[in-house]
Each structure stands twice: as C-alpha cells, then as structure tokens.
Write a protein that holds these residues in place. Sequence first.
Motif, PDB file in Angstrom:
ATOM      1  N   MET A 106      -1.118  -1.868  -0.030  1.00  0.00           N
ATOM      2  CA  MET A 106      -1.984  -1.121   1.246  1.00  0.00           C
ATOM      3  C   MET A 106      -3.101  -0.010   0.072  1.00  0.00           C
ATOM      4  SD  MET A 106      -1.648   2.017   3.848  1.00  0.00           S
ATOM      5  CE  MET A 106      -1.543   3.259   2.516  1.00  0.00           C
ATOM      6  N   LEU A 107      -2.496   0.337  -0.708  1.00  0.00           N
ATOM      7  CA  LEU A 107      -3.275   1.186  -1.713  1.00  0.00           C
ATOM      8  C   LEU A 107      -4.268   0.397  -2.381  1.00  0.00           C
ATOM      9  CD1 LEU A 107      -3.720   4.137  -2.716  1.00  0.00           C
ATOM     10  CD2 LEU A 107      -2.039   3.572  -4.457  1.00  0.00           C
ATOM     11  N   ILE A 108      -3.858  -0.629  -2.906  1.00  0.00           N
ATOM     12  CA  ILE A 108      -4.627  -1.390  -3.649  1.00  0.00           C
ATOM     13  C   ILE A 108      -5.997  -2.167  -2.624  1.00  0.00           C
ATOM     14  CG2 ILE A 108      -4.980  -3.852  -4.672  1.00  0.00           C
ATOM     15  CD1 ILE A 108      -2.007  -3.420  -5.733  1.00  0.00           C
ATOM     16  N   GLY A 109      -5.360  -2.538  -1.217  1.00  0.00           N
ATOM     17  CA  GLY A 109      -6.592  -2.877  -0.630  1.00  0.00           C
ATOM     18  C   GLY A 109      -7.507  -1.795   0.023  1.00  0.00           C
ATOM     19  N   LEU A 147      -2.064  -5.038   2.591  1.00  0.00           N
ATOM     20  CA  LEU A 147      -3.092  -5.273   1.730  1.00  0.00           C
ATOM     21  C   LEU A 147      -4.211  -5.561   2.699  1.00  0.00           C
ATOM     22  CD1 LEU A 147      -4.599  -6.313  -0.916  1.00  0.00           C
ATOM     23  CD2 LEU A 147      -3.632  -8.486  -0.519  1.00  0.00           C
ATOM     24  N   ILE A 148      -4.214  -6.395   3.602  1.00  0.00           N
ATOM     25  CA  ILE A 148      -5.327  -6.686   4.398  1.00  0.00           C
ATOM     26  C   ILE A 148      -5.633  -5.759   5.237  1.00  0.00           C
ATOM     27  CG2 ILE A 148      -5.838  -8.353   6.444  1.00  0.00           C
ATOM     28  CD1 ILE A 148      -3.868 -10.334   5.179  1.00  0.00           C
ATOM     29  N   ALA A 149      -4.616  -4.859   5.593  1.00  0.00           N
ATOM     30  CA  ALA A 149      -5.012  -3.603   6.537  1.00  0.00           C
ATOM     31  C   ALA A 149      -5.834  -2.764   5.675  1.00  0.00           C
ATOM     32  CB  ALA A 149      -3.912  -3.053   7.126  1.00  0.00           C
ATOM     33  N   GLY A 150      -5.554  -2.428   4.628  1.00  0.00           N
ATOM     34  CA  GLY A 150      -6.510  -1.800   3.454  1.00  0.00           C
ATOM     35  C   GLY A 150      -7.819  -2.268   3.432  1.00  0.00           C
ATOM     36  N   LEU A 151      -7.801  -3.374   3.207  1.00  0.00           N
ATOM     37  CA  LEU A 151      -9.303  -4.061   2.887  1.00  0.00           C
ATOM     38  C   LEU A 151     -10.004  -3.909   4.312  1.00  0.00           C
ATOM     39  CD1 LEU A 151      -8.294  -7.366   1.176  1.00  0.00           C
ATOM     40  CD2 LEU A 151      -9.626  -5.331   0.317  1.00  0.00           C
ATOM     41  N   THR A 189      -4.711   5.423   9.540  1.00  0.00           N
ATOM     42  CA  THR A 189      -4.956   4.098  10.449  1.00  0.00           C
ATOM     43  C   THR A 189      -4.376   2.971   9.639  1.00  0.00           C
ATOM     44  OG1 THR A 189      -7.058   4.711  11.516  1.00  0.00           O
ATOM     45  CG2 THR A 189      -6.747   2.714  11.377  1.00  0.00           C
ATOM     46  N   ALA A 190      -4.549   2.780   8.215  1.00  0.00           N
ATOM     47  CA  ALA A 190      -4.271   1.937   7.440  1.00  0.00           C
ATOM     48  C   ALA A 190      -2.685   1.977   7.117  1.00  0.00           C
ATOM     49  CB  ALA A 190      -4.814   1.919   6.157  1.00  0.00           C
ATOM     50  N   ILE A 191      -2.030   2.910   7.294  1.00  0.00           N
ATOM     51  CA  ILE A 191      -0.634   3.223   7.207  1.00  0.00           C
ATOM     52  C   ILE A 191      -0.161   2.538   8.389  1.00  0.00           C
ATOM     53  CG2 ILE A 191       1.194   4.887   7.315  1.00  0.00           C
ATOM     54  CD1 ILE A 191      -0.565   6.775   5.404  1.00  0.00           C
ATOM     55  N   LEU A 192      -0.564   2.874   9.495  1.00  0.00           N
ATOM     56  CA  LEU A 192      -0.215   2.380  10.916  1.00  0.00           C
ATOM     57  C   LEU A 192      -0.158   0.971  11.019  1.00  0.00           C
ATOM     58  CD1 LEU A 192       1.441   3.111  13.603  1.00  0.00           C
ATOM     59  CD2 LEU A 192      -0.786   3.369  14.476  1.00  0.00           C
ATOM     60  N   ALA A 193      -1.452   0.277  10.703  1.00  0.00           N
ATOM     61  CA  ALA A 193      -1.852  -1.147  10.814  1.00  0.00           C
ATOM     62  C   ALA A 193      -1.124  -1.747   9.811  1.00  0.00           C
ATOM     63  CB  ALA A 193      -3.155  -1.412  10.913  1.00  0.00           C
ATOM     64  N   GLY A 194      -0.784  -1.291   8.655  1.00  0.00           N
ATOM     65  CA  GLY A 194      -0.499  -1.817   7.306  1.00  0.00           C
ATOM     66  C   GLY A 194       1.006  -1.838   7.189  1.00  0.00           C
ATOM     67  N   PRO A 195       1.652  -0.956   6.400  1.00  0.00           N
ATOM     68  CA  PRO A 195       3.021  -0.688   6.332  1.00  0.00           C
ATOM     69  C   PRO A 195       3.921  -0.626   7.143  1.00  0.00           C
ATOM     70  CG  PRO A 195       1.923   0.388   4.554  1.00  0.00           C
ATOM     71  CD  PRO A 195       0.796  -0.070   5.521  1.00  0.00           C
ATOM     72  N   VAL A 196       3.566  -0.029   8.319  1.00  0.00           N
ATOM     73  CA  VAL A 196       4.278   0.340   9.512  1.00  0.00           C
ATOM     74  C   VAL A 196       4.384  -0.857  10.537  1.00  0.00           C
ATOM     75  CG1 VAL A 196       4.656   1.654  11.825  1.00  0.00           C
ATOM     76  CG2 VAL A 196       3.927   2.918   9.480  1.00  0.00           C
ATOM     77  N   PHE A 197       3.475  -1.418  10.715  1.00  0.00           N
ATOM     78  CA  PHE A 197       3.165  -2.577  11.590  1.00  0.00           C
ATOM     79  C   PHE A 197       3.783  -3.948  10.625  1.00  0.00           C
ATOM     80  CE2 PHE A 197       0.862  -6.517  12.933  1.00  0.00           C
ATOM     81  CZ  PHE A 197       1.491  -6.543  14.369  1.00  0.00           C
ATOM     82  N   ALA A 198       3.534  -4.006   9.551  1.00  0.00           N
ATOM     83  CA  ALA A 198       4.257  -5.076   8.864  1.00  0.00           C
ATOM     84  C   ALA A 198       5.709  -5.080   8.851  1.00  0.00           C
ATOM     85  CB  ALA A 198       3.579  -5.088   7.384  1.00  0.00           C
ATOM     86  N   LYS A 199       6.094  -3.766   8.677  1.00  0.00           N
ATOM     87  CA  LYS A 199       7.655  -3.888   8.812  1.00  0.00           C
ATOM     88  C   LYS A 199       8.519  -4.302  10.008  1.00  0.00           C
ATOM     89  CE  LYS A 199      10.859  -1.736   6.069  1.00  0.00           C
ATOM     90  NZ  LYS A 199      11.311  -2.105   4.892  1.00  0.00           N
TER      91      LYS A 199
END
Length: 446
Positions: A106-109, A147-151, A189-199
């Motif tokens: 996510m951070l890279i994105g 990754l995609i969420a961050g982008l 927003t990226a945290i919720l849609a990225g790592p949290v939702f992906a999990k």
Amino acid sequence: MSPVFAIGLAVIAVVALIVLIARFKLNPFIVIFTVSLAVALVAGMPATTVVKSFETGVGNALGHIAIIIALGTMLGKMLAESGGAERIANTLVAWFGPKNIHWAMMLIGLIVGLPVFFEVGFVLLIPIAFNVSRKTGTPLLLVALPLIAGLSVVHGLMPPHPAAMLAVTAFNADIGHTILVALIVGVPTAILAGPVFAKYIAPRIILPEENPMAAQFVLTKDAESLPGFTVTMVTLLLPVFLMLLGSFASLFTTKGSMPFQVLGFIGNTDIALLLAVILSFFTLGFSRGMSRETILQFTNDCLAPTAMITLLIGAGGGFGRVLIDSGVSHAIVTAATGAHVPLLLLAWLLAAVVRLAVGSSTVAMITSAGIVAPIAAHLPGVSPPLLVLATGAGSLIFSHVNDGGFWLVKQYLNMSVGQTLKSWSIMETIISITALILTLLLSIVM
C-alpha cells in the motif's frame, strides 16, 4: 431524452454486459461492441454515426493506454528476466516481514502513484506484486489490492494528477492546502480499502493456479545473480522522477523556455516510460550478460498476453463514448444536477454518476468540477479543497465493465468478471464512500 429513460437504458446495458460475459461466458469484446451498438440505436442515434462513435471511443482509450501497457510490460519483463523484480521483492520482505507485506505494498502504491497515472503505476508495480506473492506464499489479492488501493487513492484525490489539478483550478483551491487535506483523507481511506479490505476478501476469492501474466514476470534466480537493489529501483523509478520533473518544471524554469520544453517533453508519460525501458536494456540487460537478440526476444514475447487486455480497454472506451454521443450520459447528469443536495454531496454525486455512465474517473472529475464550480462561486462558505476531494471521491466509485482499469486489473490478476466486481469494484466503492465521509467530517471543522 428523459432522465428516467436514460438511467433505465444505462442500467439495462450494464446488467446485460455483466450477465452475457459472466454468466454465459461470451467473448467480452464482442459483447461490449454489440451492446454498445444496441444502446446507441435504442437511444435514437443515427445508424450512420453509431459505429463511428464506438471507433472514436476505442481510439481515444487506446491512444492513451496502449503505449503505456506495451512499454510498461517491456519494463516489467526486463525486471523479471534480470531478477530485478525478485530483488525488490526480497528486500521488501526483509524490511517489512511476510506478515506485514500488504502494508508495504500500500505504501509503495501511495508513493509511486503520486506523479503517475493509475495505469502507469499499475503496469510498473504489478511484477513486484507477483514476485512478493510467490516469495511469501501470500495470496495474490492480499498483495495486489493494497498496492492498487494506494495507486487509486492518489490518482483520484491528490494533485499533481491532471484531473485533480483541473479541479483545483476550477474551484480556485490552494494547492498546498488541497494536498494536505488529501493526505488526511487519503491515507486512512487507502488503509481501509487496501490492507483491511484485502484481508477480508482475499480468502473468499480463489484465483486460478495458472496466471499467464504472472508466469512471465515471476522467475526464480540465485540470490548472487540478482541485480543490485539500488540500480533496480533507479531503473524502475526513472519514469516517476521524470514525470515529477515535467510536472514541476515551471518552478525552476521559465514557461516557454527551452529547458521548460525539454523537461515537459521527457516528463511526458510515454517518453518517460520509453527512456526507462531503454535504460533497462543497459542496467538490467547488457550489464547482466544479455545479448541484443535475447532482449529483442523478451520485448517481443511479452506483448502477446497483453493483446486481449488492450482490446478490452478499447472496447470499454467505445462503450463510454456511445453513452456520451447518444445523450444518455448528459441526461443522467442533468437529472443529478437537478437534485437539491448540499454542494459537497452534489460534487460527489455528479462525479459518481459520470463515472458509472462513462467509466473514466478523469472525465468524471473534470465534468463534475466544470458543473459545480460556477455554483460554488455563488455559494461562499464551502472549502474549495474539500470540493476537490468530494469530486475526486465520486470519480472513483464502482468501476465496472466500461472502465479500462476494470479490464486491466481483471486480466493481470486472472480473475473472472464476477471476481473482479467483488474485489476491485468493491474496493473502488470503499475508497469513494470513505473519502466522502471523511471529507464531510472535515467540513464540520474547516
């Protein structure tokens, strides 16, 4: 055309696309082309202009994305064949650990996505996601979605992206203030849609074991034979650096001067990627013992799996153009404009409607900003930076079959249409709604 008829026609068209592709397993390009023609004719477009409209949409979409996919895939292939992608994957795993790798992605994105379009960041970074997934044994979705969420977050909310910059100009917002509130809204927003939702979603979607795109980007090599981390990252991030130079050239050069024009040229998306690919031939090719013939074979062979991706993205653009030219999109936007809602909600609603109807988040953001800005000028009290964020949030909602990003994600991750809707489309909706809620909360204190 009445708004009710336009909305009904658009809904029927989208449902027909999803059912024919997902349920009946028909060729997606043929389905999109056929449904587009049907929508145009039912909407009353002259038969002589229908095909031209679709062709124009295909051409507009591919004019931007085809070069990006080709050059990005070549760069990804060089990263894979040289072991550069594996080197980056090994380093990330060593720094963050296998259990936290989704946070790293996510951070890279977020970082890489700042100066580049979503599609550029995606094709640059997806080889790393493939390698990280293989290296750690982590499900691909758990690695790729953050990754995609961050982008996606920085693409929709953060200047200097072109659409966000146009919205900044339209609303006369201070760019520094806008970036600050975009970070406040974008990171959670990226945290919720990225790592949290992906999990949550990754265990519920089982991807096929064989992935044609991943196969050409995941190659195991001896650790000693891998290129250095620094030279690999310099090669990968060269286009990001060049695009940043192009975006901020006016800060240290005079507009219209030769240095300004040169920086603008090399900062162009296509040129920046081209220079990075050429650099990779030397840093990841010749310096690793590859011959010219080998590099030629790699750059030729890697393009074959992208043919269907490119075709589907073009078809999505054609469908969106038909909705515009037939008047369906305009009727829907007119209906949304007539709704008596607060200005921040109106900006979000208009962008969301255009996004759903046309597919392009950039078009959605630009269109909404153009409609709301004159209204905002006569209604003081609404923060311009928050209007930029509300518009950007709306432009990201529920990507589906008329969006090139939908097919890009689907094909690279080897998902079905249904799986893509459950993962990518829902992720985009989470970004849109979360960013709206946080923007509304900020409006209470700003």
